[in-house]
Design a protein around this motif. Structure first.
Motif, PDB file in Angstrom:
ATOM      1  N   PRO A   9     -62.220  -8.987  30.255  1.00 26.78           N
ATOM      2  CA  PRO A   9     -61.240 -10.045  29.963  1.00 26.78           C
ATOM      3  C   PRO A   9     -60.533 -10.512  31.229  1.00 26.78           C
ATOM      4  O   PRO A   9     -60.275  -9.713  32.130  1.00 26.78           O
ATOM      5  N   ARG A  10     -60.217 -11.792  31.278  1.00 22.33           N
ATOM      6  CA  ARG A  10     -59.522 -12.360  32.431  1.00 22.33           C
ATOM      7  C   ARG A  10     -58.101 -11.834  32.534  1.00 22.33           C
ATOM      8  O   ARG A  10     -57.587 -11.580  33.622  1.00 22.33           O
ATOM      9  N   ALA A  11     -57.432 -11.689  31.375  1.00 20.29           N
ATOM     10  CA  ALA A  11     -56.048 -11.216  31.364  1.00 20.29           C
ATOM     11  C   ALA A  11     -55.796 -10.431  30.076  1.00 20.29           C
ATOM     12  O   ALA A  11     -56.144 -10.885  28.985  1.00 20.29           O
ATOM     13  N   VAL A  12     -55.177  -9.247  30.239  1.00 14.69           N
ATOM     14  CA  VAL A  12     -54.873  -8.367  29.111  1.00 14.69           C
ATOM     15  C   VAL A  12     -53.366  -8.184  29.022  1.00 14.69           C
ATOM     16  O   VAL A  12     -52.705  -7.919  30.030  1.00 14.69           O
ATOM     17  N   LEU A  13     -52.826  -8.336  27.815  1.00 10.61           N
ATOM     18  CA  LEU A  13     -51.418  -8.054  27.559  1.00 10.61           C
ATOM     19  C   LEU A  13     -51.348  -6.811  26.685  1.00 10.61           C
ATOM     20  O   LEU A  13     -51.893  -6.767  25.587  1.00 10.61           O
ATOM     21  N   ASP A  14     -50.674  -5.784  27.188  1.00 11.48           N
ATOM     22  CA  ASP A  14     -50.644  -4.465  26.547  1.00 11.48           C
ATOM     23  C   ASP A  14     -49.195  -4.135  26.214  1.00 11.48           C
ATOM     24  O   ASP A  14     -48.325  -4.209  27.080  1.00 11.48           O
ATOM     25  N   LEU A  15     -48.926  -3.773  24.970  1.00 15.07           N
ATOM     26  CA  LEU A  15     -47.565  -3.465  24.550  1.00 15.07           C
ATOM     27  C   LEU A  15     -47.338  -1.959  24.601  1.00 15.07           C
ATOM     28  O   LEU A  15     -47.950  -1.199  23.852  1.00 15.07           O
ATOM     29  N   GLY A  16     -46.452  -1.511  25.490  1.00 13.99           N
ATOM     30  CA  GLY A  16     -46.050  -0.123  25.543  1.00 13.99           C
ATOM     31  C   GLY A  16     -46.859   0.728  26.512  1.00 13.99           C
ATOM     32  O   GLY A  16     -48.074   0.605  26.599  1.00 13.99           O
ATOM     33  N   LEU A  17     -46.151   1.591  27.235  1.00 16.43           N
ATOM     34  CA  LEU A  17     -46.793   2.523  28.171  1.00 16.43           C
ATOM     35  C   LEU A  17     -47.115   3.861  27.531  1.00 16.43           C
ATOM     36  O   LEU A  17     -48.207   4.391  27.695  1.00 16.43           O
ATOM     37  N   GLY A  18     -46.133   4.423  26.823  1.00 14.74           N
ATOM     38  CA  GLY A  18     -46.341   5.720  26.197  1.00 14.74           C
ATOM     39  C   GLY A  18     -46.810   6.767  27.183  1.00 14.74           C
ATOM     40  O   GLY A  18     -46.255   6.948  28.265  1.00 14.74           O
ATOM     41  N   ASP A  47     -56.591 -13.209  26.978  1.00  9.18           N
ATOM     42  CA  ASP A  47     -57.883 -13.010  26.324  1.00  9.18           C
ATOM     43  C   ASP A  47     -57.857 -11.806  25.391  1.00  9.18           C
ATOM     44  O   ASP A  47     -58.622 -11.737  24.429  1.00  9.18           O
ATOM     45  N   LEU A  48     -56.997 -10.856  25.713  1.00 13.19           N
ATOM     46  CA  LEU A  48     -56.900  -9.631  24.918  1.00 13.19           C
ATOM     47  C   LEU A  48     -55.446  -9.199  24.841  1.00 13.19           C
ATOM     48  O   LEU A  48     -54.772  -9.096  25.862  1.00 13.19           O
ATOM     49  N   ILE A  49     -54.973  -8.975  23.617  1.00  9.74           N
ATOM     50  CA  ILE A  49     -53.647  -8.394  23.397  1.00  9.74           C
ATOM     51  C   ILE A  49     -53.853  -7.078  22.655  1.00  9.74           C
ATOM     52  O   ILE A  49     -54.559  -7.021  21.641  1.00  9.74           O
ATOM     53  N   VAL A  50     -53.240  -6.019  23.177  1.00 10.07           N
ATOM     54  CA  VAL A  50     -53.407  -4.682  22.608  1.00 10.07           C
ATOM     55  C   VAL A  50     -52.047  -4.139  22.169  1.00 10.07           C
ATOM     56  O   VAL A  50     -51.115  -4.056  22.972  1.00 10.07           O
ATOM     57  N   MET A  51     -51.958  -3.793  20.889  1.00  9.01           N
ATOM     58  CA  MET A  51     -50.779  -3.108  20.351  1.00  9.01           C
ATOM     59  C   MET A  51     -51.212  -1.700  19.978  1.00  9.01           C
ATOM     60  O   MET A  51     -51.498  -1.408  18.809  1.00  9.01           O
ATOM     61  N   GLY A  52     -51.311  -0.839  20.975  1.00  8.86           N
ATOM     62  CA  GLY A  52     -51.799   0.507  20.762  1.00  8.86           C
ATOM     63  C   GLY A  52     -50.674   1.467  20.421  1.00  8.86           C
ATOM     64  O   GLY A  52     -49.909   1.842  21.304  1.00  8.86           O
ATOM     65  N   PHE A  53     -50.546   1.838  19.162  1.00 13.59           N
ATOM     66  CA  PHE A  53     -49.529   2.762  18.691  1.00 13.59           C
ATOM     67  C   PHE A  53     -48.130   2.262  19.033  1.00 13.59           C
ATOM     68  O   PHE A  53     -47.321   2.950  19.647  1.00 13.59           O
ATOM     69  N   PRO A  69     -57.017 -19.215  22.658  1.00 11.83           N
ATOM     70  CA  PRO A  69     -57.744 -19.699  21.469  1.00 11.83           C
ATOM     71  C   PRO A  69     -58.922 -18.824  21.069  1.00 11.83           C
ATOM     72  O   PRO A  69     -59.219 -18.673  19.883  1.00 11.83           O
ATOM     73  N   THR A  70     -59.605 -18.264  22.035  1.00 13.95           N
ATOM     74  CA  THR A  70     -60.736 -17.378  21.731  1.00 13.95           C
ATOM     75  C   THR A  70     -60.386 -15.910  21.986  1.00 13.95           C
ATOM     76  O   THR A  70     -61.274 -15.060  22.031  1.00 13.95           O
ATOM     77  N   GLY A  71     -59.090 -15.633  22.154  1.00  8.81           N
ATOM     78  CA  GLY A  71     -58.655 -14.273  22.450  1.00  8.81           C
ATOM     79  C   GLY A  71     -58.746 -13.347  21.257  1.00  8.81           C
ATOM     80  O   GLY A  71     -58.907 -13.783  20.110  1.00  8.81           O
ATOM     81  N   LYS A  72     -58.617 -12.056  21.521  1.00 10.71           N
ATOM     82  CA  LYS A  72     -58.711 -11.042  20.465  1.00 10.71           C
ATOM     83  C   LYS A  72     -57.486 -10.135  20.514  1.00 10.71           C
ATOM     84  O   LYS A  72     -56.999  -9.780  21.588  1.00 10.71           O
ATOM     85  N   LEU A  73     -57.013  -9.777  19.330  1.00 11.83           N
ATOM     86  CA  LEU A  73     -55.849  -8.902  19.181  1.00 11.83           C
ATOM     87  C   LEU A  73     -56.279  -7.612  18.488  1.00 11.83           C
ATOM     88  O   LEU A  73     -56.922  -7.649  17.430  1.00 11.83           O
ATOM     89  N   PHE A  74     -55.932  -6.473  19.099  1.00 15.47           N
ATOM     90  CA  PHE A  74     -56.249  -5.175  18.515  1.00 15.47           C
ATOM     91  C   PHE A  74     -54.964  -4.400  18.248  1.00 15.47           C
ATOM     92  O   PHE A  74     -54.042  -4.401  19.061  1.00 15.47           O
ATOM     93  N   VAL A  75     -54.942  -3.732  17.106  1.00 16.78           N
ATOM     94  CA  VAL A  75     -53.808  -2.911  16.700  1.00 16.78           C
ATOM     95  C   VAL A  75     -54.307  -1.509  16.387  1.00 16.78           C
ATOM     96  O   VAL A  75     -55.293  -1.339  15.664  1.00 16.78           O
ATOM     97  N   ALA A  76     -53.636  -0.486  16.940  1.00 16.55           N
ATOM     98  CA  ALA A  76     -53.926   0.903  16.591  1.00 16.55           C
ATOM     99  C   ALA A  76     -52.657   1.535  16.041  1.00 16.55           C
ATOM    100  O   ALA A  76     -51.580   1.386  16.632  1.00 16.55           O
TER     101      ALA A  76
END
Length: 255
Positions: A53-62, A116-122, A143-150
Motif C-alpha cells: 500500500p502507498r499509505a497505511v493509517l494504523d490506529l493505536g500502538l499497543g 489505501d489501508l486503514i487498520v483498527m487492530g484491537f 476510493p479503492t482503499g481497504k479497512l480492516f478491524v480486529a
C-alpha cells in the motif's frame, strides 16, 4: 480466561488517564504469550490482501508488534496514539522503527490525506463509541482503499469451555487484566457484523485469529511445539466464532 490485546484507548480523556494503561504493554505478564501470537499473525493476514500500500493509517500502538511489521512496507505508515507514555514505551522497545507516530485522540484526528489501508487492530474494544470511530474514519479511506478491524471474541473456545464448566458464569465478563488494558467490551461474530452494518459497511470477509482451546496457563503448561501453535492459527482462520479474535475486512456501502 483472560485475553490481552491492544491498540489504545481512543476516547476523550486526559493523557494521564490513558497513560495508566502503559504497564500492560511493557511485556511483563502471562498474556504476552497470547499477544505475540495474535498481534504478529493478523498484520501478515492483512498483507496477503493488501500488497505494497502507498499509505497505511494504523490506529493505536499497543504492544508494538503490528506497528513494527507494518513499518517494513514500502509506503508511509502513520500511527495514531492517544497516550504519550505508550509512545515513549514503543520508542524504547523499537528504537529503529520508521513509522510516523502522531499523538492524538482518534476522535480529534483530521487530515486531507486518503489511505489505501486503514487498520483498527484491537481498538474498538477500548473506545467509548465504536460506531463513531467507524463512521469517522470512512472519510480517510481512499476510493479503492481497504479497512480492516480486529477485535477480541467473547465466544472464543476457551471461554465457552470455562462457561460450560462453571468457571466463567458470564461469557462477556471482563477480567481484571482487561480493565488494566482499558478494555470496555468484547465482541462476538454477530455483534461485530451488526456494528459494521450500523456504520454503513459490509463485511467482505471475517476470519478467526488463533483457535485457543484452553486458558493461557493451561496452554503454557503443555509446552506445545511452535508448529502446533502455527497450526492453531491456521485452523482458526475458518472458525472466527471459536477463535481468540476476529479479523474483518470492511467495505463502505454506497448510500
Amino acid at each position: 480466561m483472560g485475553l490481552a490485546f491492544g491498540g489504545e484507548d481512543g476516547h476523550l480523556a486526559t493523557n494521564n488517564q490513558l497513560d495508566v494503561h502503559v504497564a500492560a504493554y511493557q511485556g511483563e505478564n502471562i498474556y504476552d504469550f497470547d499477544n505475540e501470537i495474535v498481534l504478529t499473525w493478523y498484520p501478515k493476514r492483512i498483507a496477503r490482501v493488501v500488497r505494497a500500500p502507498r499509505a497505511v493509517l494504523d490506529l493505536g500502538l499497543g504492544h508494538g508488534f503490528a506497528t513494527e511489521i507494518f513499518s517494513g512496507g514500502p509506503g508511509r505508515h502513520v500511527v495514531l496514539e492517544g497516550s504519550r507514555a505508550v509512545i515513549e514505551n514503543f520508542k524504547l522497545r523499537y528504537p529503529g522503527n520508521k513509522s510516523e507516530l502522531i499523538e492524538t485522540y482518534f476522535e480529534e484526528y483530521d487530515t486531507d490525506e486518503r489511505f489505501d489501508l486503514i487498520v483498527m487492530g484491537f481498538v474498538l474494544e477500548h473506545v467509548d463509541d465504536p460506531l463513531l470511530i467507524l463512521n469517522r474514519f470512512r472519510k480517510f479511506l481512499a476510493p479503492t482503499g481497504k479497512l480492516f478491524v480486529a477485535v477480541p471474541n467473547a465466544e472464543v473456545m476457551n471461554r465457552r469451555l470455562g462457561n460450560l464448566a462453571g468457571m466463567l458464569p458470564d461469557i462477556q465478563a471482563l477480567s481484571e487484566h482487561d480493565r488494566i488494558l482499558g478494555h470496555q467490551r468484547y465482541f462476538t461474530a454477530a455483534s461485530l457484523t451488526e456494528l459494521a452494518g450500523d456504520a454503513g459497511y459490509k463485511i467482505e470477509r471475517m476470519e478467526g485469529i488463533y483457535l485457543k482451546p484452553f486458558a493461557t496457563r493451561q496452554i503454557l503448561s503443555l509446552n506445545l511445539d511452535s508448529d502446533i501453535i502455527q497450526a492453531l492459527c491456521e485452523l482458526g482462520i475458518e472458525y472466527p466464532e471459536l477463535s481468540v479474535a476476529m479479523l474483518a475486512q470492511l467495505t463502505p456501502v454506497d448510500p
